[in-house]
Design a protein around this motif. Sequence first.
Motif, short mmCIF file in Angstrom:
data_model
loop_
_atom_site.label_atom_id
_atom_site.label_comp_id
_atom_site.label_asym_id
_atom_site.label_seq_id
_atom_site.Cartn_x
_atom_site.Cartn_y
_atom_site.Cartn_z
N UNK A 146 0.85 -1.19 0.00
CA UNK A 146 0.00 0.00 0.00
C UNK A 146 0.88 1.24 0.00
N UNK B 269 0.67 4.85 0.62
CA UNK B 269 -0.15 5.97 1.09
C UNK B 269 0.40 7.31 0.66
N UNK C 98 -4.96 -6.78 8.76
CA UNK C 98 -4.27 -5.51 8.51
C UNK C 98 -5.24 -4.40 8.11
N UNK D 141 -6.22 -1.20 10.67
CA UNK D 141 -5.16 -0.25 10.98
C UNK D 141 -4.75 0.57 9.76
N UNK D 142 -4.77 -0.07 8.60
CA UNK D 142 -4.44 0.69 7.40
C UNK D 142 -5.57 1.60 6.97
N UNK E 278 -7.37 3.25 9.14
CA UNK E 278 -7.12 4.42 9.99
C UNK E 278 -6.01 5.28 9.39
N UNK E 279 -4.96 4.62 8.95
CA UNK E 279 -3.83 5.35 8.38
C UNK E 279 -4.25 6.11 7.11
N UNK F 13 -6.02 9.09 8.13
CA UNK F 13 -5.09 10.06 8.72
C UNK F 13 -4.29 10.79 7.65
N UNK F 14 -3.95 10.10 6.58
CA UNK F 14 -3.07 10.70 5.57
C UNK F 14 -3.83 11.68 4.68
N UNK G 210 -10.58 9.22 13.70
CA UNK G 210 -9.47 9.83 12.96
C UNK G 210 -9.96 11.02 12.15
#
Lengths: 337, 337, 337, 337
Positions: free
Chosen positions: A250, A252, A279, A282-283, A285-286, A289-290, A329
């Motif tokens: 991935x 991001x 996975x 959590x990804x 959320x990331x 966030x990004x 988030x």
Amino acid sequence: MIVKMKKEATREQMIHVEEILVGKGFQVRDISGIEYGVIGVVGDTSKIDVRDVEALVGVEKVTRIQEPFKQANRVFRGEDTVIEVGDIRIGGGNFTIMAGPCSVESRDQITEVARAVNASGAQVLRGGAYKPRTSPYAFQGMELEGLELLKEARKETGMPIVTELMAPSLVEKFDEDVDIIQIGARNMQNFDLLKAVGKTRKPVLLKRGMSATIEEWLMAAEYIMAEGNPNVILCERGIRTYEKFTRNTLDLSAVLAVKKLSHLPVIVDPSHATGKRWMVKDLALAAAAVGADGLMIEVHNDPENALCDGAQSLTPEQFEDTVRGVEQILNVVGKKM
Amino acid sequence: MIVKMKKEATREQMIHVEEILVGKGFQVRDISGIEYGVIGVVGDTSKIDVRDVEALVGVEKVTRIQEPFKQANRVFRGEDTVIEVGDIRIGGGNFTIMAGPCSVESRDQITEVARAVNASGAQVLRGGAYKPRTSPYAFQGMELEGLELLKEARKETGMPIVTELMAPSLVEKFDEDVDIIQIGARNMQNFDLLKAVGKTRKPVLLKRGMSATIEEWLMAAEYIMAEGNPNVILCERGIRTYEKFTRNTLDLSAVLAVKKLSHLPVIVDPSHATGKRWMVKDLALAAAAVGADGLMIEVHNDPENALCDGAQSLTPEQFEDTVRGVEQILNVVGKKM
Amino acid sequence: MIVKMKKEATREQMIHVEEILVGKGFQVRDISGIEYGVIGVVGDTSKIDVRDVEALVGVEKVTRIQEPFKQANRVFRGEDTVIEVGDIRIGGGNFTIMAGPCSVESRDQITEVARAVNASGAQVLRGGAYKPRTSPYAFQGMELEGLELLKEARKETGMPIVTELMAPSLVEKFDEDVDIIQIGARNMQNFDLLKAVGKTRKPVLLKRGMSATIEEWLMAAEYIMAEGNPNVILCERGIRTYEKFTRNTLDLSAVLAVKKLSHLPVIVDPSHATGKRWMVKDLALAAAAVGADGLMIEVHNDPENALCDGAQSLTPEQFEDTVRGVEQILNVVGKKM
Amino acid sequence: MIVKMKKEATREQMIHVEEILVGKGFQVRDISGIEYGVIGVVGDTSKIDVRDVEALVGVEKVTRIQEPFKQANRVFRGEDTVIEVGDIRIGGGNFTIMAGPCSVESRDQITEVARAVNASGAQVLRGGAYKPRTSPYAFQGMELEGLELLKEARKETGMPIVTELMAPSLVEKFDEDVDIIQIGARNMQNFDLLKAVGKTRKPVLLKRGMSATIEEWLMAAEYIMAEGNPNVILCERGIRTYEKFTRNTLDLSAVLAVKKLSHLPVIVDPSHATGKRWMVKDLALAAAAVGADGLMIEVHNDPENALCDGAQSLTPEQFEDTVRGVEQILNVVGKKM
């Protein structure tokens, strides 16, 4: 555009190159160094293929300065594109979650999953009717029947539907039946298909090709837009790298790159990116966030018996938990779902 | 197939997995270690997707032992496949050179190039009528008119023609008009297109996808063969890597891998692999030395003014020189042109 | 470990392989299919190189089931390792930010940056005294003088210091002077260096190699641990891929993979991963969201005049803004700074 | 060097950048387009890091036109470098084969292999005394004892020896004892080690790093040359890609690239590139055909019991067969062994 001549190129060859460029309407500037002749080319070079200039005698290398995409380019449109699908707005500060099974398997399955993801907050229902599978012997999707079941699930839940189109011959059917047409990673440079969906005005979800550069991806969007359809949503779904722990890697940072270079919305698919259910949250959320504009997540009511991609599908409970996390988030980054 | 359970998986979960596998007609063997449960699965697992087994509760990882391709597999057919195109035989100790311009541009151009490459020893004429271009603003080929010009050049020189098909809707036309249908790298996993050419009996030149593994490439061949068309010629044309000095990275070990795993012929395209004219000859010699069944080379009578890929096209003189070099290598490795 | 025999391997060859494996203390199970002989190998195979078994006559392929790392393996140590550096605890629910300039350039520079990042909440001061540079003509660091300046900045701010070690001959010096020894990406498989720091008990920050798999990275940690030093902190800093928009491709799924496979803490360096200042904050938030144990961020008081990596360095103000954002994400994921 | 300003950069920012560049002794040319400011920079930019210019306010991207290597650059030295090792000449039309076991295991082993490869025509004996192994638990080489055995084999056969150096502390010992010092792929950017061998005048065999670009590889050579040692032999040994069928992907186009960019000799190691014995011969022929200056091949008298890399080692008979094939290819390309 910068044209570097070979060390052994003659003065005549350099002049010849300059004349050709001037003949095409460009201005040229001599910025030669001591060892090499170098020509700076001024003008709109987006319609020249750098490789064609590289074919000229005496030329060693051509480097483009300007991006080759126009309509997808943020330079020519500063504000974010917002794409409307019924009441839903994608891009421009909105966050959209698309969820559902890898493939439509039965009326019960798609309806049950649709209700569940809708209840958790997904706005768009995904589900494959036509499935691109690596093996000809694997389940290829319920095809037209699957499309009908998706429509029923839409009726039942009110959610718009997104599903993958693989054949140009089905564009009209999809244009009529679905709310967002998905172009899969394997078809990102299936230019006939891109032109066909470009002739509709239907929102298109364009997945990044398995090893597509960001520029190639935006050029694929440009194919659609050049035909008159401005409604392109990009989807990062992992790229192919040497690392095999995950199905793909991935990327991001691609979300940030796309937002810098283009005004189009970009969402993230952590399910295909990793191939691993544990996975996905959590990804997701990331990705929120990004700064992604949304998510595409695979959810199945019975992943153990899914006809495809069960290993990466969340259960409805896991999906609910993921959406609750993503919401928090989004509060931090100032987006709304 | 090997199923590795998670460390924390229970005995019941492992039994559950075993029961499912037995229910699908496999035999299971317990080959657990101290830390993990491990199940060895015996039987024809080519029709199972390992990822579906990975979806089962308690499973950590599934590894396939057997290759997933059948008809393309050398295990099931020991001798080399030889594909006949008129008098020409491709594969099985023969060496075939396909040459011509990137795209058909005019009657004069294609005829002139055809005569030249024919005189130098090329057996098949290549030339694009429909061109997949990264940019929608680049020349997209002469299309049907290009196809007609190719047919004229065939008539004139007697050389069979190979050209790229991009749309399933044109399969019948191509089946009638051309001698070998090319599927380009970008469409290697355009499964609709693969199925469509699989329904013909026309030889298909299947280029390796930009980042396709050898297994995925052979699975793409399997798509064609599974529809009933056994006439698949593979073409290695470089893969995408981090190295950008060349357009792609030519993977000559792929020729050896394909010959080990499959009975299908495999040729090499050094023009697209490198994107650099000055590398073509030496890599053509290397391809002949490594054991390829042929070459595909771009040749243009006026590379400076080519409408595409001039930078990687040889002049007829350079092509002549290349073929003479290749001949000498073929003497060493015992192949005939 | 699974040993797949060649199709043409004889029964005797398979027995020979089994005897060798039994002779090395393993148990073997026959899990042959119809086409191939297959041997399941039971026992602790972590000290065998699969490639050595592949050398045996008749063997086609060997696949390891068990991971080759032991001390770094979560299977053998369920709880997270927490590494103490003075009062600071790294791993196990703590979130640690290491910040500072790419290289130490002067007393004023390092002290000013140290004060600023300390005020914003960084716990560890980074700064290069010895710099690995691609070009021999680029600034190579202030070396011993830089080390002294770092110590002064530590004295001034109370922050522990982390800096990169490149030469085994300096291990003792670093062990005495610094708080965390950094091993850079280029030296991840400099085994002499790994063994040397393994002989100390100093915390080691081990950056992932430019194209290291997660397994190779953990094996590099194992080198350090096998010498007796359990204090390894991993640092994801982007991997090399075909995509060149960013300096490297940040692999946030690696954080999840490491946490699954190992008990060691893992932090993220978004500065080196992207090479672009404007991407650092958003990827820092994403790293916090995905579950990393900390961050390493480049900060410079005057990026325009930095002697290295100015393009990816935050100003103190941008760093402050980043830390405030990260804090909010940590609230969501339940970690404390 | 070309500096592209951001679209939103002010005129003042562009002037500021130009002033800085002029202050460093360069000339600047304005080659701005309509959308962006663009500065062409004239002068010797090899000592500037493009990334430092990218740090300037308002700059979006900096592209180097000139290669950053000097002493390794063919522009500054047209004729091929020929390196002399005793009577042997490497580069410049000569073809040199280096062969021997992965690691020295015993007096009998190394002597027997040395005699065999010598008889077949190898000119240099390879053999590892210090072995870089992924696992700390794998055989690490016989170290000093191995070095002594190599020297005995040299005495016995008259062949010069090449062996890998991993620690800067052993440079003097190696300088005294061996004929060619090998720097392994994992240490290609171990700059301390490069500087150390740069201080000797001993020929250095510099393997390409696992994911090194050609430019980085030549910059590593530049590190050695900048210290005063011009005797660098490059060795292509495969690069890391997504394809896992082979251990690495052999990049034969790199041979051509190196010969274009540099005057240094470049040889090919098909053993490490593929990891598969059955691929070595055919790729050795291809390497000879493409124009490499030599080969490095692993040979073992008893591959089944080799302590490392048996799977990729040829038997002496297979090596003999390979050399005979290579000789015939060399006749075609006009090189002599």
